[in-house]
Design a protein around this motif. Structure first.
Motif, PDB file in Angstrom:
ATOM      1  N   ASN A 760       0.870  -1.205  -0.034  1.00  0.00           N
ATOM      2  CA  ASN A 760      -0.073  -0.065  -0.042  1.00  0.00           C
ATOM      3  C   ASN A 760       0.844   1.419   0.028  1.00  0.00           C
ATOM      4  N   SER A 761       1.760   1.377   0.833  1.00  0.00           N
ATOM      5  CA  SER A 761       2.804   2.555   0.971  1.00  0.00           C
ATOM      6  C   SER A 761       3.329   2.643  -0.275  1.00  0.00           C
ATOM      7  N   ASP A 762       4.077   1.460  -1.045  1.00  0.00           N
ATOM      8  CA  ASP A 762       4.713   1.903  -2.345  1.00  0.00           C
ATOM      9  C   ASP A 762       3.482   2.180  -3.467  1.00  0.00           C
ATOM     10  N   ASN A 763       2.314   1.516  -3.414  1.00  0.00           N
ATOM     11  CA  ASN A 763       1.369   2.085  -4.461  1.00  0.00           C
ATOM     12  C   ASN A 763       1.015   3.533  -4.187  1.00  0.00           C
ATOM     13  N   ASP A 764       0.973   4.477  -2.964  1.00  0.00           N
ATOM     14  CA  ASP A 764       0.709   5.764  -2.755  1.00  0.00           C
ATOM     15  C   ASP A 764       1.930   6.435  -3.527  1.00  0.00           C
ATOM     16  N   GLU A 765       3.111   6.375  -3.479  1.00  0.00           N
ATOM     17  CA  GLU A 765       4.217   6.834  -4.151  1.00  0.00           C
ATOM     18  C   GLU A 765       4.260   6.861  -5.373  1.00  0.00           C
ATOM     19  N   ALA A 766       3.681   5.630  -5.973  1.00  0.00           N
ATOM     20  CA  ALA A 766       3.720   5.392  -7.330  1.00  0.00           C
ATOM     21  C   ALA A 766       2.757   6.559  -7.855  1.00  0.00           C
ATOM     22  N   VAL A 767       1.413   6.607  -7.180  1.00  0.00           N
ATOM     23  CA  VAL A 767       0.310   7.358  -7.630  1.00  0.00           C
ATOM     24  C   VAL A 767       0.567   8.699  -7.686  1.00  0.00           C
ATOM     25  N   GLU A 768       1.251   9.409  -6.772  1.00  0.00           N
ATOM     26  CA  GLU A 768       1.819  10.633  -6.743  1.00  0.00           C
ATOM     27  C   GLU A 768       2.838  11.021  -7.989  1.00  0.00           C
ATOM     28  N   MET A 769       3.343  10.172  -8.454  1.00  0.00           N
ATOM     29  CA  MET A 769       4.520  10.409  -9.461  1.00  0.00           C
ATOM     30  C   MET A 769       3.773  10.339 -10.608  1.00  0.00           C
ATOM     31  N   MET A 770       2.735   9.633 -10.830  1.00  0.00           N
ATOM     32  CA  MET A 770       2.021   9.462 -12.090  1.00  0.00           C
ATOM     33  C   MET A 770       1.146  10.761 -12.279  1.00  0.00           C
ATOM     34  N   GLU A 771       0.540  11.317 -11.251  1.00  0.00           N
ATOM     35  CA  GLU A 771      -0.302  12.195 -11.433  1.00  0.00           C
ATOM     36  C   GLU A 771       0.840  13.738 -11.958  1.00  0.00           C
ATOM     37  N   VAL A 772       1.898  13.745 -11.331  1.00  0.00           N
ATOM     38  CA  VAL A 772       2.888  14.843 -11.790  1.00  0.00           C
ATOM     39  C   VAL A 772       3.153  14.723 -13.350  1.00  0.00           C
ATOM     40  N   ASP A 773       3.463  13.535 -13.554  1.00  0.00           N
ATOM     41  CA  ASP A 773       3.629  13.089 -15.220  1.00  0.00           C
ATOM     42  C   ASP A 773       2.357  13.650 -16.014  1.00  0.00           C
ATOM     43  N   PHE A 774       1.124  12.991 -15.623  1.00  0.00           N
ATOM     44  CA  PHE A 774       0.109  13.270 -16.393  1.00  0.00           C
ATOM     45  C   PHE A 774      -0.227  14.837 -16.645  1.00  0.00           C
ATOM     46  N   ASN A 775       0.090  15.676 -15.722  1.00  0.00           N
ATOM     47  CA  ASN A 775      -0.421  17.099 -15.804  1.00  0.00           C
ATOM     48  C   ASN A 775       0.588  17.556 -16.848  1.00  0.00           C
ATOM     49  N   SER A 776       1.778  17.444 -16.981  1.00  0.00           N
ATOM     50  CA  SER A 776       2.765  17.927 -17.871  1.00  0.00           C
ATOM     51  C   SER A 776       2.182  17.465 -19.185  1.00  0.00           C
ATOM     52  N   LYS A 777       1.907  15.955 -19.382  1.00  0.00           N
ATOM     53  CA  LYS A 777       1.401  15.395 -20.673  1.00  0.00           C
ATOM     54  C   LYS A 777       0.353  16.017 -21.321  1.00  0.00           C
ATOM     55  N   LEU A 778      -0.738  16.694 -20.170  1.00  0.00           N
ATOM     56  CA  LEU A 778      -1.994  17.164 -20.721  1.00  0.00           C
ATOM     57  C   LEU A 778      -1.758  18.533 -21.229  1.00  0.00           C
ATOM     58  N   ILE A 779      -0.905  19.282 -20.562  1.00  0.00           N
ATOM     59  CA  ILE A 779      -0.667  20.491 -21.111  1.00  0.00           C
ATOM     60  C   ILE A 779       0.067  20.380 -22.607  1.00  0.00           C
ATOM     61  N   PHE A 780       0.822  19.515 -22.819  1.00  0.00           N
ATOM     62  CA  PHE A 780       1.283  19.611 -24.103  1.00  0.00           C
ATOM     63  C   PHE A 780       0.330  18.899 -25.140  1.00  0.00           C
ATOM     64  N   GLU A 781      -0.507  18.321 -24.835  1.00  0.00           N
ATOM     65  CA  GLU A 781      -1.522  17.640 -25.717  1.00  0.00           C
ATOM     66  C   GLU A 781      -2.327  18.792 -26.120  1.00  0.00           C
ATOM     67  N   TYR A 782      -2.879  19.476 -25.067  1.00  0.00           N
ATOM     68  CA  TYR A 782      -3.643  20.535 -25.216  1.00  0.00           C
ATOM     69  C   TYR A 782      -3.176  21.879 -26.449  1.00  0.00           C
ATOM     70  N   SER A 783      -2.032  22.069 -26.261  1.00  0.00           N
ATOM     71  CA  SER A 783      -1.193  22.796 -27.158  1.00  0.00           C
ATOM     72  C   SER A 783      -1.289  22.383 -28.692  1.00  0.00           C
ATOM     73  N   LYS A 784      -1.018  21.182 -28.881  1.00  0.00           N
ATOM     74  CA  LYS A 784      -1.116  20.216 -30.033  1.00  0.00           C
ATOM     75  C   LYS A 784      -2.605  20.183 -30.561  1.00  0.00           C
ATOM     76  N   TYR A 785      -3.524  20.148 -29.755  1.00  0.00           N
ATOM     77  CA  TYR A 785      -4.820  20.113 -30.110  1.00  0.00           C
ATOM     78  C   TYR A 785      -5.196  21.617 -30.913  1.00  0.00           C
ATOM     79  N   GLU A 786      -4.761  22.674 -30.503  1.00  0.00           N
ATOM     80  CA  GLU A 786      -5.049  23.953 -30.718  1.00  0.00           C
ATOM     81  C   GLU A 786      -4.590  24.065 -32.306  1.00  0.00           C
ATOM     82  N   GLU A 787      -3.372  23.607 -32.679  1.00  0.00           N
ATOM     83  CA  GLU A 787      -2.663  23.638 -33.929  1.00  0.00           C
ATOM     84  C   GLU A 787      -3.494  22.831 -34.716  1.00  0.00           C
ATOM     85  N   LEU A 788      -3.958  21.581 -34.494  1.00  0.00           N
ATOM     86  CA  LEU A 788      -4.850  20.714 -35.178  1.00  0.00           C
ATOM     87  C   LEU A 788      -6.145  21.334 -35.690  1.00  0.00           C
TER      88      LEU A 788
END
Length: 1211
Positions: A760-788
């Motif tokens: 359970n402890s290992d799983n909580d740490e992994a979830v926090e790291m995945m949220e940070v990565d997902f926010n950065s990827k989401l900003i990049f994809e939004y800019s791509k969507y406007e160009e399209l």
């Protein structure tokens, strides 16, 4: 008042002339044809239902049942009126005709469907017609239409079709089989196509079935089973049907050579035909051999194992000696839906059954079939007798020679007994305890026991066809030729002999008080006899009629008679007071109720007629039909409520009278049938002894059983104590194990909890790291969507502009095309107008030409009629001339046929001799082939030695090249070559000796050929002598015949002596002149005798030379040949003596005829001729004996020739 109504309650019988004559409809109900109906018989409930077939029924060839068991199909052959075969389908639930199918085409030549079959869904029927059409029709039987058709025979026109089978799951796939025929067919859009293996040119397929949806099994006439899987013949599935124990269809298959297979079949001496292949989910069964059924059980998808062999027990009776019929020949096999019962039918009128998958069957090699229902008659039932005190009746079979006792209340057969003599008639005593039976040799008075018939008295009346007890049973009458003999049932004395009939007596009837007997017969006479005075008290004679049945009323005042004229006659006081025409055909039997209120007659093909009684001027009647052949006898029960009829087709029908109230005899309320039986004293004693023995055995078994039970209780108690101890020990051990397992379980749960917290402890740490990565990827994809989105808007504008330009170009192109097509349309219209005008001109020209042609044709027809009429007259005249010539030619052909037969006999004898010579030549050729093989082997060895010599020579050449270098080895090599040269010389000498032996064998063969030709010449000479003697005998016979004819001609002038004298003198002068010719012929015979003598002497000299050659080889053989030679000389001398005796006999015969004398008195000549005629038979017998003796001598000479040939072979 309507005539009484009768209804068939039980019908016993089975038709054996129909294919597929028994089918299961449920687990216990069987449908089968009997008489003129289809019987649905539930053997568990013991009830029957009937499908009545039309009166004018076409001959039924086969019966088939639908897979859903709801419909039954009758395949009928064509009759003379329809000339088309018919298929009739009946509904088994409503028992009515559902549909009738036929061939809707006019120009057909076939008269039957050779094979019919339902598809698996019961919606279609596949039918194949017979020769010469051999067409396959695919019917949608509910609509009555033919959906498709094709040729069923092989494309090359060979073979015959006997069976068609539809696939188990596909209605569009069938298989057609028969002699030299195997065709897998499928239909698509009404077109039939053949596929798969078809090489059955050398096979005679007798039965076929679908084993599975992709496997077809078929059997041949020679007992071979084959399987075709997915259109390919499997070699591993080629079995002898009566020998195999299991069948496997796994891989490792190859194409089978059908030609070699057919040869193997023909060479097999124990081949037996495979018949009635029947498949069911658990396996399949088939018949092979007479009365045997083999059953295979399915073990897997590819394997079937033989489980049992079932056998029909041989029938205990003999059929007519003139018929050689195997009654155990299996015709049909059927299995019920539960797959626990198998039934078969044979040529006997009986259904047999056997239970499948029972435990005791594994221990028996052959399981017997049991009769299903009652044991039925096999052939014509010629006798019927009813009992008054008991509900029983007795029947007798003509060909099966059996007596059967039936109970018409329980519908069971009480017992059956078979005899070795023919049974002609039966009659039961009113008590049911006695019976009179007419056999071929005597009339016997029998006692009816519980299960047997015991002879009490016998009377010397042969072939008694009619016998009958009186109503009270104190007397019985029997017909002896044209005399009625009346006997007492108590003293067995002959009370009366009633004489008066001049023809066969057909029927007898006792009046109700037993004071009168009415008789009728083939002489057209109806006599009424008094039992008080034995005098004839009344008579009616109609010589033009043949009466077949009669019945008297209870008071004896009236009698009713039927005959071949089809009328029911009422006779009273020496006159016929009423004639009633009933059904327009011959009437066979008549039965009058005991109450004198009901009358029944039979006639035609199995028709039973109920007539309104008393008779009126116009007959009122009802017809009932169950039988298919003529009814031989009918009888009413004592209470007038049951009617029994038996027929020539071995069927028995028990009828119940429905509306007989007020018409049946009135019985008391306490009336009941007797149940007493008779048993023989010895049988009773045996049964009592058996009962005492069985009771002793039961008491012994009870004591033994009680002892065994006590022992079992003791053992059980001991086992319980031991089991309880073991059980307690096991419980203690298990409790200890449970405690150990509990401690382990606690430890494991603690460990699992720790692991879960870490995860359970290992799983909580992994979830926090995945949220940070997902926010950065989401900003990049939004800019791509406007160009399209920007790119998409630009592309939309471009596509709109392109669409506008394309629409404009399309409109322009459409306008241009419209103009072009309008121009083309105008051109086509102009062309159509021109063509119509041309067509009208051509039509007018055609009509004119047609009119002229018709006129010319009419003119030519008239001319041709005139010419052909003249030609017809000429041809008729020539036909008359040709008929005369054909008569002459026929006579010549008859003479030529006799000569041809004589030459055939001679050719057959010569062929036999040639065959013997060929066999001897074949033996010599076999020996020569063996010697040639030896020579070839020797040549191979010589060639090997030559190769060795060649190798040695090469080595010598190499040695000469290197002799300066290897000179010291030259001496050794020379020593090695010398022995090899010696071996070569020895082999050459051996080859020369073999060649000498071969020459000797060839010389021996030539000598044997010379001996064979000499013996053939000898045999030919003997045959020619025999032919000459037979010709001399024939000449003597012809001279005797001529003399007989001339004497017969002279006897015409016996009233004119002078003319007779001159004629006799001329005859004698002519015969004396014939002597000279006979002398010349005799001189020619002497010349021929000398020539034959010379040929015999030449043959003897040849044999002497051969004997001398043989003596050089061995003295013993020479002695034997000398003895044979001496025997031949003795036989030749015997032949010479016999020839002299025959010549002397000829001289004696001529002297007997008076031929040597120049002038003989007529009286003396007549005496000589009479003497010669009387001695003709003795002379003929003597010459026949001599001819037989010479034939025997010729056979002996042939055997001696064969022995000489064998001796030459051994030498």
């Amino acid at each position: 008042m309507a005539p009484p109504h009768i209804e068939a309650q039980t019908f016993f019988g089975l038709r054996t002339d129909i294919q597929g004559n028994a089918h299961f409809t449920t687990d216990s109900e069987v449908v089968y044809p009997a008489g003129g109906v289809l019987v649905l018989h539930d053997f568990n409930q013991k009830c029957q239902k009937f499908i009545k077939l039309p009166e004018k029924q076409n001959p039924i060839q086969s019966i088939s049942i639908s897979p859903n068991k709801q419909f039954i199909l009758l395949n009928e052959r064509a009759n003379q009126k329809d000339k088309k075969p018919t298929i009739k389908i009946y509904d088994l639930s409503t028992l009515e005709l559902k549909k009738s199918l036929t061939i809707p085409f006019e120009e057909i030549t076939c008269t039957q469907f050779v094979a019919v079959h339902f598809t698996w869904d019961s919606k279609y029927v596949v039918a194949v017609t017979g020769e010469p059409d051999w067409m396959l029709y695919y019917y949608n039987w509910e609509s009555g239409k033919i959906e498709s058709q094709t040729k069923a025979q092989n494309p090359n026109g060979q073979g015959r079709v006997t069976q068609v089978n539809c696939n188990l799951t596909d209605a569009n796939v069938i298989v057609i089989t028969g002699a030299q025929t195997f065709r897998l067919m499928n239909v698509s859009e009404t077109v039939w196509r053949q596929w798969g293996w078809t090489k059955a040119e050398n096979l005679i397929i007798t039965s076929c079935m679908w084993l599975t949806p992709d496997k077809v099994m078929f059997g041949t006439k020679f007992g071979v089973l084959m399987i075709v899987e997915n259109g390919e013949l499997r070699q591993s599935c080629n079995y002898r049907g009566a020998e195999i124990l299991e069948i496997s269809t796994k891989k490792d298959d190859k194409e089978l050579d059908t030609v070699s297979q057919a040869k193997q079949e023909l060479e097999s001496s124990e081949a037996m035909e495979i018949r009635c292949l029947t498949v069911f989910p658990k396996g399949f069964a088939f018949s092979s051999k007479s009365g045997y059924v083999h059953m295979f059980e399915k073990e897997s998808r590819f394997k079937w194992i033989k489980r049992n062999v079932f056998k029909v027990i041989d029938c205990p009776f003999r059929i007519n000696e003139r018929e050689s019929i195997d009654l155990n020949f299996v015709q049909h096999i059927s299995v019920n839906d539960n797959q626990d019962t198998l039934i078969i039918t044979t040529l006997k009128s009986q259904i047999y059954y056997v239970k499948l998958y029972e435990e005791h069957m594994d221990q028996v090699s052959e399981i017997p079939f049991l009769e299903m229902g009652e044991r039925l008659h096999h052939s014509r039932i010629n006798g019927l007798a009813m009992c008054s005190w008991k509900p029983i009746f007795m029947t007798s079979g003509e060909d099966d020679r059996s007596i059967r006792l039936w109970n018409y209340e329980t519908m069971k057969l009480e017992f059956v007994k078979f005899y070795h003599e023919n049974v002609n008639c039966v009659s039961l005593h009113p008590t049911g305890l006695f019976a009179v039976i007419g056999f071929a040799d005597k009339l016997r008075y029998m006692v009816v026991l519980i299960d047997d018939l015991y002879q009490m008295r016998e009377f010397s009346i042969r072939n008694c066809k009619v016998c009958k007890f009186s109503n009270n049973g104190h007397m019985f009458a029997a017909v002896d030729n044209m005399i009625i003999q009346v006997f007492s049932s108590i003293s067995f004395n002959n009370v009366f002999n009633l004489k008066g009939h001049s023809g066969i007596i057909r029927a007898l009837s006792w009046a109700g008080r037993d004071d009168k007997i009415v008789s009728c017969g083939s002489d057209g006479a109806i006599y009424e006899w008094s039992m008080m005075t034995s005098q004839r008290v009344s008579e009616v004679i109609m010589k033009s009629n043949d009466f077949t049945g009669c019945s008297a009323t209870s008071d004896g005042k009236s009698s009713y008679i039927v005959g071949i004229d089809g009328e029911v006659k009422e006779a009273r006081n020496d006159t016929v007071i009423r004639n009633l025409k009933i059904i327009g055909v011959q009437l066979d039997n008549i039965a009058l109720a005991h109450s004198d209120m009901m009358l029944f007659v039979t006639g035609g093909k199995g028709v039973v007629v109920s007539i309104q009684f008393p008779l009126l001027d116009k007959a009122v009647f009802k017809e009932y039909r169950m039988h298919n052949r003529n009814v031989t006898a009918i009888a009413l029960s004592y209470d007038d409520r049951t009617l029994i009829s038996v027929a020539e087709d071995a069927t028995i029908c028990i009828w119940r009278l429905d509306n007989s109230e007020g018409k049946a005899i009135v019985l008391g309320q306490d009336f009941c049938y007797s149940e007493e039986i008779l048993i023989h004293r010895d049988d009773l004693r045996e049964k009592i002894m058996q009962i005492t023995e069985l009771s002793k055995r039961i008491s012994e078994m009870e004591t033994e059983h009680a002892y065994q039970v006590r022992q079992m209780v003791i053992k059980q108690n001991e086992n319980l104590v031991s089991i309880h101890a073991n059980y307690s020990n096991q419980i203690e051990g298990l409790s200890e194990k449970i405690e150990v397992l509990d401690t382990k379980n606690l430890q494991q749960t603690n460990d699992f909890q720790d692991n879960i917290n870490k995860i359970n402890s290992d799983n909580d740490e992994a979830v926090e790291m995945m949220e940070v990565d997902f926010n950065s990827k989401l900003i990049f994809e939004y800019s791509k969507y406007e160009e399209l989105n920007d790119n998409i808007s630009e592309m939309k504008n471009d596509y709109k502009h392109q669409l506008k330009t394309l629409e404009q170009s399309k409109v322009d192109a459409l306008n241009e095309l419209q103009v072009q097509y309008e121009m083309q349309l105008n051109e086509k219209n102009n062309m159509i107008k021109e063509l119509t005008e041309k067509n009208d001109l051509e039509l007018r020209e055609h009509e004119y030409i047609k009119q002229t042609i018709e006129d010319d044709a009419d003119r030519e027809i008239v001319e041709l009629k005139a010419t052909y009429a003249s030609q017809l007259r000429d041809e008729k005249h020539s036909n008359v001339v040709l008929k005369g010539e054909t008569d002459v030619l026929k006579k010549k052909i008859v003479l030529l046929q006799t000569t041809i037969e004589d030459y055939k006999i001679k050719v057959a004898l010569l062929n036999g001799e040639v065959k013997q010579a060929k066999d001897f030549v074949k033996v010599l050729e076999a020996k020569m082939s063996d010697l040639r093989k030896e020579i070839s082997n020797r040549d191979k060895t010589i060639q090997d030695k030559d190769r060795d010599m060649q190798n040695v020579r090469l080595e010598n050449q190499s040695l000469e090249n290197y002799k300066f270098v290897l000179s010291f080895k030259l001496d050794e090599l020379s020593k090695q070559t010398e022995p090899k040269d010696e071996e070569i010389q020895q082999l050459k000498m051996h080859i020369k000796s073999l060649e000498a032996n071969l020459r000797e064998l060839l010389e021996m063969k030539e000598r044997s050929d010379v001996e064979i030709t000499g013996l053939k010449e000898k045999l030919w000479a003997n045959q020619s002598d025999k032919n000459k003697q037979s010709e001399e005998i024939y000449d003597l016979k012809t001279t005797l015949k001529r003399i007989h004819d001339e004497i017969a001609e002279l006897s015409l002038d016996i009233q004119n002596p002078a003319k007779l004298k001159t004629a006799v003198k001329e005859l004698l002068q002519y015969k004396c002149d014939g002597i000279l010719t006979n002398k010349s012929e005799r001189s020619l015979g002497i010349v021929e005798y000398k020539e034959s003598k010379q040929s015999y002497e030449n043959q003897i000299s040849c044999l002497m030379q051969k004997l001398e050659c043989v003596t050089l080889k061995s003295k013993k053989d020479a002695v034997k040949l000398m003895e044979d030679n001496s025997e031949l000389l003795n036989k030749i001398n015997v032949f010479r003596n016999e020839l002299k005796d025959s010549n002397e006999q000829c001289k004696k015969l001529k002297t007997l005829l008076g031929l040597p004398a120049a002038r003989v008195n007529p009286s003396k000549a007549r005496l000589m001729i009479d003497k010669a005629c009387t001695d003709y038979e003795s002379i003929e017998r003597e010459f026949n004996l001599k001819i037989q003796e010479k034939d025997r001598i010729i056979r002996q000479l042939k055997t001696e020739n064969e022995e000489l040939l064998k001796m030459n072979e051994t030498n």
